[in-house]
Motif scaffolding. Sequence first.
Motif, PDB file in Angstrom:
ATOM      1  N   ALA A  39       0.851  -1.182   0.000  1.00 19.02           N
ATOM      2  CA  ALA A  39       0.000   0.000   0.000  1.00 19.02           C
ATOM      3  C   ALA A  39       0.889   1.236   0.000  1.00 19.02           C
ATOM      4  O   ALA A  39       1.928   1.269   0.654  1.00 19.02           O
ATOM      5  N   GLY A  40       0.511   2.231  -0.738  1.00 22.19           N
ATOM      6  CA  GLY A  40       1.314   3.452  -0.787  1.00 22.19           C
ATOM      7  C   GLY A  40       2.652   3.211  -1.456  1.00 22.19           C
ATOM      8  O   GLY A  40       3.647   3.803  -1.060  1.00 22.19           O
ATOM      9  N   GLY A  41       2.673   2.327  -2.454  1.00 20.86           N
ATOM     10  CA  GLY A  41       3.919   2.001  -3.148  1.00 20.86           C
ATOM     11  C   GLY A  41       4.588   3.226  -3.721  1.00 20.86           C
ATOM     12  O   GLY A  41       3.973   4.274  -3.903  1.00 20.86           O
ATOM     13  N   HIS A  42       5.861   3.108  -3.994  1.00 23.02           N
ATOM     14  CA  HIS A  42       6.595   4.232  -4.543  1.00 23.02           C
ATOM     15  C   HIS A  42       7.185   3.847  -5.889  1.00 23.02           C
ATOM     16  O   HIS A  42       6.996   2.735  -6.370  1.00 23.02           O
ATOM     17  N   ILE A  43       7.889   4.775  -6.519  1.00 22.27           N
ATOM     18  CA  ILE A  43       8.346   4.612  -7.892  1.00 22.27           C
ATOM     19  C   ILE A  43       9.857   4.412  -7.929  1.00 22.27           C
ATOM     20  O   ILE A  43      10.602   5.178  -7.323  1.00 22.27           O
ATOM     21  N   HIS A  44      10.281   3.386  -8.675  1.00 22.10           N
ATOM     22  CA  HIS A  44      11.695   3.086  -8.885  1.00 22.10           C
ATOM     23  C   HIS A  44      12.066   3.352 -10.344  1.00 22.10           C
ATOM     24  O   HIS A  44      11.205   3.339 -11.228  1.00 22.10           O
ATOM     25  N   SER A  45      13.362   3.534 -10.591  1.00 22.89           N
ATOM     26  CA  SER A  45      13.841   3.699 -11.960  1.00 22.89           C
ATOM     27  C   SER A  45      14.141   2.359 -12.606  1.00 22.89           C
ATOM     28  O   SER A  45      14.336   2.270 -13.817  1.00 22.89           O
ATOM     29  N   THR A  46      14.175   1.304 -11.813  1.00 25.96           N
ATOM     30  CA  THR A  46      14.475  -0.035 -12.298  1.00 25.96           C
ATOM     31  C   THR A  46      13.818  -1.059 -11.388  1.00 25.96           C
ATOM     32  O   THR A  46      13.603  -0.780 -10.209  1.00 25.96           O
ATOM     33  N   ARG A  47      13.519  -2.210 -11.939  1.00 29.71           N
ATOM     34  CA  ARG A  47      12.974  -3.277 -11.091  1.00 29.71           C
ATOM     35  C   ARG A  47      14.091  -3.932 -10.288  1.00 29.71           C
ATOM     36  O   ARG A  47      13.826  -4.775  -9.436  1.00 29.71           O
ATOM     37  N   GLY A  48      15.329  -3.539 -10.522  1.00 31.95           N
ATOM     38  CA  GLY A  48      16.466  -4.125  -9.833  1.00 31.95           C
ATOM     39  C   GLY A  48      17.012  -3.288  -8.690  1.00 31.95           C
ATOM     40  O   GLY A  48      18.123  -3.533  -8.230  1.00 31.95           O
ATOM     41  N   CYS A  49      16.259  -2.305  -8.210  1.00 32.42           N
ATOM     42  CA  CYS A  49      16.734  -1.478  -7.094  1.00 32.42           C
ATOM     43  C   CYS A  49      17.035  -2.361  -5.886  1.00 32.42           C
ATOM     44  O   CYS A  49      16.262  -3.274  -5.550  1.00 32.42           O
ATOM     45  N   ALA A  72      10.939  14.501 -13.165  1.00 31.51           N
ATOM     46  CA  ALA A  72      10.214  13.467 -12.412  1.00 31.51           C
ATOM     47  C   ALA A  72      10.014  13.901 -10.964  1.00 31.51           C
ATOM     48  O   ALA A  72       8.937  13.714 -10.403  1.00 31.51           O
ATOM     49  N   VAL A  73      11.046  14.489 -10.358  1.00 28.59           N
ATOM     50  CA  VAL A  73      10.942  14.954  -8.968  1.00 28.59           C
ATOM     51  C   VAL A  73       9.906  16.066  -8.866  1.00 28.59           C
ATOM     52  O   VAL A  73       9.079  16.077  -7.951  1.00 28.59           O
ATOM     53  N   ALA A  74       9.923  16.999  -9.820  1.00 26.57           N
ATOM     54  CA  ALA A  74       8.942  18.091  -9.804  1.00 26.57           C
ATOM     55  C   ALA A  74       7.525  17.556  -9.972  1.00 26.57           C
ATOM     56  O   ALA A  74       6.591  18.062  -9.357  1.00 26.57           O
ATOM     57  N   ASP A  75       7.374  16.514 -10.775  1.00 20.66           N
ATOM     58  CA  ASP A  75       6.060  15.959 -11.078  1.00 20.66           C
ATOM     59  C   ASP A  75       5.562  14.983 -10.009  1.00 20.66           C
ATOM     60  O   ASP A  75       4.397  14.983  -9.650  1.00 20.66           O
ATOM     61  N   GLN A  76       6.466  14.116  -9.484  1.00 17.05           N
ATOM     62  CA  GLN A  76       6.059  13.036  -8.600  1.00 17.05           C
ATOM     63  C   GLN A  76       6.450  13.230  -7.132  1.00 17.05           C
ATOM     64  O   GLN A  76       5.865  12.612  -6.259  1.00 17.05           O
ATOM     65  N   GLY A  77       7.479  14.010  -6.861  1.00 17.87           N
ATOM     66  CA  GLY A  77       7.873  14.320  -5.489  1.00 17.87           C
ATOM     67  C   GLY A  77       8.322  13.133  -4.664  1.00 17.87           C
ATOM     68  O   GLY A  77       9.070  12.276  -5.124  1.00 17.87           O
ATOM     69  N   ALA A  78       7.833  13.062  -3.427  1.00 20.50           N
ATOM     70  CA  ALA A  78       8.316  12.095  -2.441  1.00 20.50           C
ATOM     71  C   ALA A  78       7.898  10.661  -2.713  1.00 20.50           C
ATOM     72  O   ALA A  78       8.355   9.754  -2.028  1.00 20.50           O
ATOM     73  N   ILE A  79       7.073  10.414  -3.723  1.00 16.87           N
ATOM     74  CA  ILE A  79       6.709   9.032  -4.043  1.00 16.87           C
ATOM     75  C   ILE A  79       7.865   8.322  -4.755  1.00 16.87           C
ATOM     76  O   ILE A  79       7.892   7.099  -4.856  1.00 16.87           O
ATOM     77  N   LEU A  80       8.867   9.083  -5.217  1.00 18.14           N
ATOM     78  CA  LEU A  80      10.035   8.505  -5.885  1.00 18.14           C
ATOM     79  C   LEU A  80      10.997   7.898  -4.865  1.00 18.14           C
ATOM     80  O   LEU A  80      11.219   8.465  -3.798  1.00 18.14           O
ATOM     81  N   CYS A  81      11.573   6.759  -5.208  1.00 18.89           N
ATOM     82  CA  CYS A  81      12.583   6.108  -4.364  1.00 18.89           C
ATOM     83  C   CYS A  81      13.822   7.007  -4.304  1.00 18.89           C
ATOM     84  O   CYS A  81      14.351   7.401  -5.340  1.00 18.89           O
ATOM     85  N   THR A  82      14.284   7.317  -3.108  1.00 20.46           N
ATOM     86  CA  THR A  82      15.445   8.208  -2.985  1.00 20.46           C
ATOM     87  C   THR A  82      16.760   7.502  -3.291  1.00 20.46           C
ATOM     88  O   THR A  82      17.778   8.159  -3.433  1.00 20.46           O
ATOM     89  N   ASP A  83      16.755   6.167  -3.400  1.00 26.75           N
ATOM     90  CA  ASP A  83      17.951   5.468  -3.866  1.00 26.75           C
ATOM     91  C   ASP A  83      18.049   5.588  -5.383  1.00 26.75           C
ATOM     92  O   ASP A  83      19.130   5.760  -5.927  1.00 26.75           O
ATOM     93  N   CYS A  84      16.917   5.465  -6.065  1.00 29.33           N
ATOM     94  CA  CYS A  84      16.897   5.588  -7.525  1.00 29.33           C
ATOM     95  C   CYS A  84      16.981   7.052  -7.964  1.00 29.33           C
ATOM     96  O   CYS A  84      17.557   7.355  -9.004  1.00 29.33           O
ATOM     97  N   TYR A  85      16.374   7.942  -7.197  1.00 26.81           N
ATOM     98  CA  TYR A  85      16.311   9.374  -7.521  1.00 26.81           C
ATOM     99  C   TYR A  85      16.816  10.160  -6.310  1.00 26.81           C
ATOM    100  O   TYR A  85      16.025  10.590  -5.465  1.00 26.81           O
ATOM    101  N   PRO A  86      18.129  10.357  -6.192  1.00 26.81           N
ATOM    102  CA  PRO A  86      18.697  10.983  -4.989  1.00 26.81           C
ATOM    103  C   PRO A  86      18.162  12.380  -4.691  1.00 26.81           C
ATOM    104  O   PRO A  86      18.162  12.803  -3.535  1.00 26.81           O
ATOM    105  N   SER A  87      17.688  13.096  -5.694  1.00 28.29           N
ATOM    106  CA  SER A  87      17.200  14.454  -5.432  1.00 28.29           C
ATOM    107  C   SER A  87      15.731  14.478  -5.017  1.00 28.29           C
ATOM    108  O   SER A  87      15.195  15.554  -4.727  1.00 28.29           O
TER     109      SER A  87
END
Length: 145
Positions: A39-49, A72-87
């Motif tokens: 629930a409340g899943g987030h977004i990765h840049s790869t399935r191999g994170c 992507a950060v401007a559009d999706q914000g905190a739902i992005l994985c911070t390992d895949c998207y450090p900013s």
Amino acid sequence: TKAETLRNDLDDLGARMNDLDDEHAVRRWSRFFLVTSSAGGHIHSTRGCHTCRPTTTFGWLPQLSGKTEPDAVADQGAILCTDCYPSAPVEWTRGKVEVDTCPGSGQQPAGETRRYARAVHGDCPVCGEEFPVGYGGIRKHKTKK
């Protein structure tokens, strides 16, 4: 039987997925994968994170394909994985905590990177510690005290 039909369908989908992954390997563009197994899943840049488990399931977000990390950060914000998207911003759920972020966060690693299974690690150019490397450079991390 129904089980055989479902197995064949799964094999066909796997083959189609492999074909698309092969095309991505040739042309490389940014892709976005939504975690669907929680629930409340987030977004990765790869399935191999490295933060994902073997049981993690994903949905593909083709409407985001090709976006840069800042877009992507401007559009999706905190739902992005911070390992895949450090900013990507981090949402605090137990009260805001002030963290001094190392200025090496988001920069390209110093020296050679190292691969551990699917994860790539490198040394921070500022503090020298080893961290995972994403598309945007060294993962966001605290300053050394």
